[in-house]
Design a protein around this motif. Structure first.
Motif, mmCIF file in Angstrom:
data_model
loop_
_atom_site.group_PDB
_atom_site.id
_atom_site.type_symbol
_atom_site.label_atom_id
_atom_site.label_comp_id
_atom_site.label_asym_id
_atom_site.label_seq_id
_atom_site.Cartn_x
_atom_site.Cartn_y
_atom_site.Cartn_z
ATOM 1 N N ASN A 161 33.953 48.667 37.244
ATOM 2 C CA ASN A 161 35.133 47.803 37.174
ATOM 3 C C ASN A 161 35.674 47.698 35.760
ATOM 4 O OD1 ASN A 161 36.944 45.516 37.971
ATOM 5 N ND2 ASN A 161 35.564 44.372 36.606
ATOM 6 N N ILE A 162 36.990 47.797 35.621
ATOM 7 C CA ILE A 162 37.626 47.603 34.315
ATOM 8 C C ILE A 162 37.840 46.112 34.085
ATOM 9 C CG2 ILE A 162 39.703 48.002 32.933
ATOM 10 C CD1 ILE A 162 40.060 50.659 34.472
ATOM 11 N N CYS A 163 37.136 45.547 33.109
ATOM 12 C CA CYS A 163 37.301 44.129 32.756
ATOM 13 C C CYS A 163 38.450 43.942 31.765
ATOM 14 C CB CYS A 163 36.027 43.573 32.138
ATOM 15 S SG CYS A 163 34.613 43.551 33.247
ATOM 16 N N GLY A 164 38.773 44.984 31.015
ATOM 17 C CA GLY A 164 39.838 44.865 30.018
ATOM 18 C C GLY A 164 40.331 46.211 29.530
ATOM 19 N N LEU A 165 41.615 46.258 29.220
ATOM 20 C CA LEU A 165 42.254 47.457 28.651
ATOM 21 C C LEU A 165 43.065 47.003 27.456
ATOM 22 C CD1 LEU A 165 43.885 49.360 31.661
ATOM 23 C CD2 LEU A 165 41.933 50.112 30.271
ATOM 24 N N ASP A 166 43.014 47.765 26.372
ATOM 25 C CA ASP A 166 43.687 47.337 25.146
ATOM 26 C C ASP A 166 44.164 48.561 24.364
ATOM 27 O OD1 ASP A 166 44.502 46.018 22.864
ATOM 28 O OD2 ASP A 166 42.495 45.440 22.214
ATOM 29 N N SER A 167 45.468 48.649 24.176
ATOM 30 C CA SER A 167 45.997 49.693 23.289
ATOM 31 C C SER A 167 47.428 49.367 22.908
ATOM 32 C CB SER A 167 45.938 51.064 23.971
ATOM 33 O OG SER A 167 46.280 52.091 23.043
ATOM 34 N N GLY A 168 47.770 49.631 21.665
ATOM 35 C CA GLY A 168 49.153 49.605 21.222
ATOM 36 C C GLY A 168 49.899 48.293 21.397
ATOM 37 N N SER B 75 34.153 39.406 38.295
ATOM 38 C CA SER B 75 34.069 40.841 38.580
ATOM 39 C C SER B 75 32.987 41.195 39.596
ATOM 40 C CB SER B 75 33.868 41.631 37.283
ATOM 41 O OG SER B 75 32.549 41.506 36.824
ATOM 42 N N ALA B 76 32.143 40.227 39.970
ATOM 43 C CA ALA B 76 31.209 40.480 41.083
ATOM 44 C C ALA B 76 31.992 40.921 42.321
ATOM 45 C CB ALA B 76 30.407 39.220 41.381
ATOM 46 N N ASN B 77 33.219 40.419 42.438
ATOM 47 C CA ASN B 77 34.057 40.720 43.603
ATOM 48 C C ASN B 77 34.709 42.101 43.574
ATOM 49 O OD1 ASN B 77 33.947 38.046 45.010
ATOM 50 N ND2 ASN B 77 34.706 37.383 43.013
ATOM 51 N N ALA B 78 34.471 42.846 42.508
ATOM 52 C CA ALA B 78 35.060 44.196 42.407
ATOM 53 C C ALA B 78 34.533 45.112 43.513
ATOM 54 C CB ALA B 78 34.776 44.797 41.033
ATOM 55 N N CYS B 79 33.455 44.717 44.160
ATOM 56 C CA CYS B 79 32.925 45.532 45.261
ATOM 57 C C CYS B 79 33.842 45.507 46.478
ATOM 58 C CB CYS B 79 31.514 45.074 45.634
ATOM 59 S SG CYS B 79 31.353 43.297 45.912
ATOM 60 N N VAL B 80 34.680 44.483 46.599
ATOM 61 C CA VAL B 80 35.552 44.391 47.781
ATOM 62 C C VAL B 80 37.036 44.187 47.456
ATOM 63 C CG1 VAL B 80 33.720 43.624 49.348
ATOM 64 C CG2 VAL B 80 35.036 41.913 48.089
ATOM 65 N N LEU B 81 37.338 43.602 46.283
ATOM 66 C CA LEU B 81 38.746 43.318 45.933
ATOM 67 C C LEU B 81 39.367 44.475 45.155
ATOM 68 C CD1 LEU B 81 38.575 39.576 44.740
ATOM 69 C CD2 LEU B 81 39.067 40.443 47.036
ATOM 70 N N PRO B 82 40.651 44.721 45.351
ATOM 71 C CA PRO B 82 41.314 45.827 44.650
ATOM 72 C C PRO B 82 41.498 45.544 43.161
ATOM 73 C CG PRO B 82 42.915 44.563 45.929
ATOM 74 C CD PRO B 82 41.565 44.008 46.270
ATOM 75 N N GLY B 171 38.996 40.382 23.956
ATOM 76 C CA GLY B 171 38.323 39.799 22.796
ATOM 77 C C GLY B 171 36.969 40.438 22.553
ATOM 78 N N ASN B 172 36.209 39.841 21.647
ATOM 79 C CA ASN B 172 34.874 40.373 21.367
ATOM 80 C C ASN B 172 33.936 40.146 22.537
ATOM 81 O OD1 ASN B 172 35.399 41.342 18.807
ATOM 82 N ND2 ASN B 172 34.984 39.357 17.840
ATOM 83 N N GLY B 173 32.939 40.992 22.647
ATOM 84 C CA GLY B 173 31.876 40.802 23.628
ATOM 85 C C GLY B 173 32.320 41.051 25.047
ATOM 86 N N SER B 174 31.518 40.539 25.973
ATOM 87 C CA SER B 174 31.754 40.854 27.378
ATOM 88 C C SER B 174 32.360 39.668 28.114
ATOM 89 C CB SER B 174 30.432 41.251 28.044
ATOM 90 O OG SER B 174 29.483 40.216 27.924
ATOM 91 N N LYS B 175 33.206 39.968 29.073
ATOM 92 C CA LYS B 175 33.636 38.969 30.051
ATOM 93 C C LYS B 175 33.713 39.715 31.369
ATOM 94 C CE LYS B 175 37.212 35.727 31.402
ATOM 95 N NZ LYS B 175 38.536 35.160 31.131
ATOM 96 N N THR B 176 33.003 39.213 32.354
ATOM 97 C CA THR B 176 32.928 39.916 33.636
ATOM 98 C C THR B 176 34.077 39.458 34.525
ATOM 99 O OG1 THR B 176 31.293 38.254 34.242
ATOM 100 C CG2 THR B 176 30.469 40.419 33.633
ATOM 101 N N VAL B 177 35.199 40.118 34.336
ATOM 102 C CA VAL B 177 36.412 39.704 35.039
ATOM 103 C C VAL B 177 37.030 40.904 35.755
ATOM 104 C CG1 VAL B 177 37.836 40.062 32.969
ATOM 105 C CG2 VAL B 177 38.639 38.505 34.744
ATOM 106 N N LEU B 178 37.587 40.623 36.924
ATOM 107 C CA LEU B 178 38.395 41.613 37.647
ATOM 108 C C LEU B 178 39.831 41.148 37.457
ATOM 109 C CD1 LEU B 178 38.990 43.863 39.711
ATOM 110 C CD2 LEU B 178 38.361 42.279 41.521
#
Lengths: 312, 312
Positions: A161-168, B75-82, B171-178
Motif C-alpha cells: 500500500n502507498i501511504c504517501g507520494l511526494d514530488s515537485g 492502511s490495514a484496510n488496504a486489503c479490501v479498499l481501493p 512527513g518524517n517517519g511512518s504513518k500507516t494510512v490508505l
C-alpha cells in the motif's frame, strides 16, 4: 485483594514499529509468563457488537527515494534529463498490478494460508460489508470482491500500500518543474510465516533486477505476524466475561488486518485483543472518541475476566 | 528621435499559460503588425556565447486527481479498499514507458518533425552536453542519448513530464494510512502542429479506455508551438546587432525547448528570442541573477538592432 496476579505492559512505540520492545521482551522473560493476556485494541464493530481479535498481521514499512538531478530543473529540460518522479512511478507500478496482485518475485512464497478451521470460523463472521462500503463511500471492494473473498483478503491477505507520494510542485496552479527528487512511503502487511527482512531483500532484488537501482530504500521498519490459536481455552473466558458485561457473544476474528508486535509474546502469553472503542471512533484521526457506555461496560468486562480467571 | 517605430507588449500571465493574451491579440491586430520583434528571453549559453531562439514549444498542463474513498482509511484496510495513490501510479505508468515513449494513442500523429534545413542547422550547434550533465550532476541523458539524438529531443521532441505528485503522508517517519486522494501535475511540451485541445481529448480517451475513468482531469491550460522560419531575413539583423555588441555570432536555435504563446504572433511579427540572462541565472529559482556585463551589452545590442532596422 485480587484473586489473580495482574501485570501491565505499557508501550508507546507501536506506531513506529516498537523498536525497543524486542530487547525488553528478551530481558524480561519471567515477567512475561502468564496464563492469558488482554491486548488493548478495538471494541465494537459496525453493528455495535463487541469484537475480539486473535492475531495481528506483520508489517514492513519502507521509504523509497529517488534523486536523479542535483537540483530541480525547468521542465523544458524533460526532453533530455531523467525524471525522478517517473522513475518512482515505474518502480511502484512494477510492485503491484491493477488487480492488487503483488509482483515482487517470491513475495507470497512463505505466506501461510488460512487453515480449514480458520476458514470455517471466517465463514460464520459477518464483516458488515455494506456498512463498510457506506462508511468509505465506495460502491465495491477491490476487484468487486464479496463474501468469502473479502474475508480471505481481510484475514489472510498481505498488502502493498502507498501511504504517501511526494514530488515537485503540489500547490495551486501550474509550475513547470522537473523535480530532482521523488519519494514514496509503502507499507506491506504481512501474514503469518512471512519474514519482513526476507521481504525487504526480495524488494531490493526486484528493484535491482527491474533496473531500479536508483530507487533507494531510505529506511524501513517491521515485524512478523502472529496469532493465538482459535481453539485456545483462554478465548472462552473472554467470551464469558463479554457475555456478562455486554449481554452478547463477541464476534471473534482470526486476526486483525492491522499490525502489532504480537509475535514477541507468542508461546509466552495467549493474547486476545479487546478494547473500548467502536467502529466510528475515528482511530488515528481528529476527534477520536469512545462511547461512555462502552467505557463503563469494558471496565466491568475486565472485572468479570479477572473473576473468570480466578476459577479457571 | 528614433529612426523606427517601437511597440512594447508586456504580459504577466505567461507562467499561467497566458489566458487573456489571445483576446488581446485578436482585438489589437493593427497594433501588432511589425517588421521584426524581440521576445525577451534567454541570454548566454553554458559557454558564455549569446543565444537566439526562433521558436517556442507549445504546452498542455493538466492536473490529474483521483479520490476513491470519502476519507483516509487506516492502511490495514488496504486489503479490501481501493487505493487512489496506486490508481494514479497505474494511470501515470500507462502514459509513458521507461524509455520515455509516450503511450497515449495518436499522441505523435500531428507532431511535425524537423525539416532537412532545421536538422542541418541543429547539426552545427554545440549544445554543450558535458556542461549540462555536470550542471545537473548526471552521467547520461535519457536513454544515453548523445549528439544528434539529444538535439532531436531538445528541438523536436514532445514530452510528458510529472511536475508534482501528492498523496497521503509526506512527513518524517511512518504513518500507516490508505490515502483517500492522490494527484499529479503533468506538463506535455508540444512541438509544431500538435494541438493541445486534441492532446487533451486523446489523454481523456486513453484514460477511459484503459479503465482510468476515476482519474479526473481537474483542470488544464495550454497553447500550441510556433517557430519563425530559420531563413527569415530579420534573423540576420539580430546576428549583426549581436556581433556589434558582443563581438561574436550568437548560437541560433531552431526553437527553445520551453514554451511561450508565440503562436499568437505567427504570421504577424517575425519574432526572435534574445535576452540578458545566462545559463547559470537560476531562472525560476531563488537567487536568480544576471551578469552586469551582459546587462550593459544587451542594452547596446538593442541600440544596434534599432540602427540595423533603420536601414534594413
Amino acid at each position: 485483594e485480587l484473586p489473580v496476579n495482574i501485570k501491565f505492559l505499557v508501550e508507546g512505540e507501536e506506531e513506529i514499529s516498537s523498536p525497543h520492545l524486542p530487547e525488553f521482551v528478551r530481558d524480561n522473560a519471567s515477567f512475561l509468563k502468564a496464563d492469558g493476556g488482554v491486548w488493548e485494541f478495538g471494541g465494537s464493530g459496525p453493528t455495535g457488537i463487541q469484537e475480539a481479535w486473535l492475531g495481528l498481521k506483520g508489517i514492513l514499512y519502507v521509504q523509497l527515494e529517488v534523486q536523479l538531478l542535483s537540483h530541480d530543473a525547468h521542465s523544458a529540460n524533460a526532453c533530455v534529463l531523467p525524471s525522478a518522479a517517473y522513475t518512482l512511478v515505474h518502480a511502484l507500478e512494477s510492485l503491484k498490478d491493477k488487480n492488487g496482485q503483488i509482483l515482487i518475485p517470491g513475495f507470497y512464497d512463505d505466506a501461510r494460508g488460512l487453515s480449514a478451521k480458520e476458514l470455517d470460523m471466517a465463514n460464520k463472521v459477518d464483516l458488515s460489508e455494506e456498512v463498510i462500503k457506506e462508511h468509505y463511500g465506495i460502491a465495491r471492494f477491490i476487484n468487486g470482491m464479496s463474501g468469502m473473498e473479502v474475508k480471505q483478503a481481510y484475514y489472510g491477505g498481505p498488502t502493498c500500500n502507498i501511504c504517501g507520494l511526494d514530488s515537485g510542485w503540489q500547490g495551486n496552479g501550474s509550475k513547470t518543474v522537473l523535480p530532482a527528487k521523488a519519494s514514496a512511503k509503502i507499507d506491506f502487511r504481512l501474514v503469518e510465516a512471512m519474514d519482513p527482512e526476507d521481504i525487504l531483500k526480495k524488494l531490493r532484488t526486484h528493484l535491482d533486477e527491474r533496473g531500479f537501482s536508483d530507487v533507494k530504500i531510505a529506511w524501513y521498519e517491521g515485524y512478523p505476524a502472529a496469532k493465538t490459536p482459535i481453539d485456545h481455552p483462554f478465548m472462552q473466558l473472554i467470551v464469558k466475561a463479554n457475555r456478562r458485561a455486554y449481554g452478547h457473544d463477541p464476534v471473534v476474528h482470526i486476526t486483525s488486518p492491522g499490525s502489532g508486535p504480537l509475535y514477541l509474546f507468542k508461546d509466552k502469553v495467549p493474547m486476545v485483543s479487546i478494547g473500548c472503542g467502536d467502529f466510528f471512533s475515528r482511530v488515528h484521526s481528529p476527534n477520536e472518541s469512545i462511547l461512555l457506555e462502552n467505557y463503563q461496560k469494558t471496565i466491568k468486562r475486565t472485572v468479570y475476566l479477572i473473576d473468570e480467571m480466578s476459577h479457571w
